[in-house]
Design a protein around this motif. Sequence first.
Motif, short mmCIF file in Angstrom:
data_model
loop_
_atom_site.label_atom_id
_atom_site.label_comp_id
_atom_site.label_asym_id
_atom_site.label_seq_id
_atom_site.Cartn_x
_atom_site.Cartn_y
_atom_site.Cartn_z
N LEU A 168 0.85 -1.18 0.00
CA LEU A 168 0.00 0.00 0.00
C LEU A 168 0.89 1.24 0.00
N MET A 169 0.60 2.17 -0.91
CA MET A 169 1.41 3.39 -1.03
C MET A 169 0.49 4.60 -1.09
N HIS A 170 1.06 5.79 -0.77
CA HIS A 170 0.36 7.03 -1.08
C HIS A 170 0.16 7.05 -2.59
N HIS A 171 -0.95 7.58 -3.04
CA HIS A 171 -1.21 7.65 -4.48
C HIS A 171 -0.12 8.46 -5.18
N ILE A 172 0.32 9.55 -4.57
CA ILE A 172 1.36 10.40 -5.18
C ILE A 172 2.67 9.62 -5.33
N CYS A 173 2.99 8.77 -4.37
CA CYS A 173 4.21 7.97 -4.43
C CYS A 173 4.08 6.90 -5.52
N HIS A 174 2.92 6.28 -5.61
CA HIS A 174 2.67 5.25 -6.61
C HIS A 174 2.78 5.84 -8.02
N ARG A 175 2.22 7.02 -8.20
CA ARG A 175 2.32 7.68 -9.51
C ARG A 175 3.77 7.95 -9.89
N GLU A 176 4.57 8.37 -8.91
CA GLU A 176 5.98 8.65 -9.19
C GLU A 176 6.74 7.38 -9.57
N VAL A 177 6.42 6.26 -8.93
CA VAL A 177 7.05 4.98 -9.28
C VAL A 177 6.82 4.68 -10.76
N HIS A 178 5.56 4.79 -11.19
CA HIS A 178 5.24 4.44 -12.57
C HIS A 178 5.67 5.50 -13.57
N ALA A 179 5.87 6.73 -13.13
CA ALA A 179 6.41 7.77 -14.01
C ALA A 179 7.92 7.60 -14.18
N SER A 180 8.57 6.95 -13.22
CA SER A 180 10.03 6.82 -13.23
C SER A 180 10.53 5.55 -13.89
N LEU A 181 9.75 4.47 -13.82
CA LEU A 181 10.24 3.16 -14.25
C LEU A 181 9.26 2.47 -15.18
N SER A 182 9.79 1.71 -16.13
CA SER A 182 8.94 0.91 -17.01
C SER A 182 8.50 -0.35 -16.28
N GLU A 183 7.51 -1.01 -16.84
CA GLU A 183 7.05 -2.29 -16.27
C GLU A 183 8.19 -3.30 -16.24
N ALA A 184 8.99 -3.32 -17.30
CA ALA A 184 10.12 -4.27 -17.36
C ALA A 184 11.15 -3.96 -16.27
N GLU A 185 11.47 -2.68 -16.07
CA GLU A 185 12.43 -2.31 -15.02
C GLU A 185 11.89 -2.68 -13.64
N LEU A 186 10.59 -2.43 -13.43
CA LEU A 186 9.98 -2.78 -12.15
C LEU A 186 10.09 -4.28 -11.90
N ALA A 187 9.77 -5.08 -12.90
CA ALA A 187 9.80 -6.54 -12.75
C ALA A 187 11.22 -7.05 -12.54
N ARG A 188 12.17 -6.52 -13.31
CA ARG A 188 13.53 -7.04 -13.31
C ARG A 188 14.38 -6.53 -12.15
N ASP A 189 14.34 -5.22 -11.89
CA ASP A 189 15.32 -4.63 -10.96
C ASP A 189 14.73 -3.93 -9.74
N TYR A 190 13.45 -3.60 -9.77
CA TYR A 190 12.89 -2.77 -8.70
C TYR A 190 11.63 -3.41 -8.12
N ASN A 191 11.73 -4.69 -7.72
CA ASN A 191 10.56 -5.42 -7.26
C ASN A 191 10.51 -5.60 -5.74
N THR A 192 11.24 -4.74 -5.02
CA THR A 192 11.15 -4.70 -3.55
C THR A 192 11.08 -3.24 -3.13
N PRO A 193 10.51 -2.95 -1.96
CA PRO A 193 10.51 -1.56 -1.48
C PRO A 193 11.92 -0.99 -1.36
N GLU A 194 12.88 -1.80 -0.93
CA GLU A 194 14.27 -1.34 -0.79
C GLU A 194 14.85 -0.94 -2.14
N ALA A 195 14.58 -1.76 -3.15
CA ALA A 195 15.08 -1.45 -4.49
C ALA A 195 14.45 -0.17 -5.02
N LEU A 196 13.14 0.01 -4.80
CA LEU A 196 12.48 1.25 -5.24
C LEU A 196 13.13 2.46 -4.59
#
Length: 99
Positions: free
Chosen positions: A40-68
Amino acid sequence: MHTDDPICPLCLRPIPKGVPQSLHHLIPKLKGGKGGPTVLMHHICHREVHASLSEAELARDYNTPEALRSHPRLAKFAAWVSKRPPSFKSKVPGGMRKR
């Protein structure tokens, strides 16, 4: 603010009731994460995650809160937004940015 409010894994601020929030799939649904772990994230934080990273990057390299939090743009955003109150909302209209 209640002490039992959930904590946003990106900015580490509490998420009070009534504040826009989003469920983030740590592995995007389109990359096999349907039914997988979510946070669960703030909506503003969630929007920034998806504005910063592609789906592929999220799946491959940024799939933990620490990595984000380790991503340079997201770390800078988290440092900025962490100085705002937990109820802070973006004044920018519109939904998520199109890729």
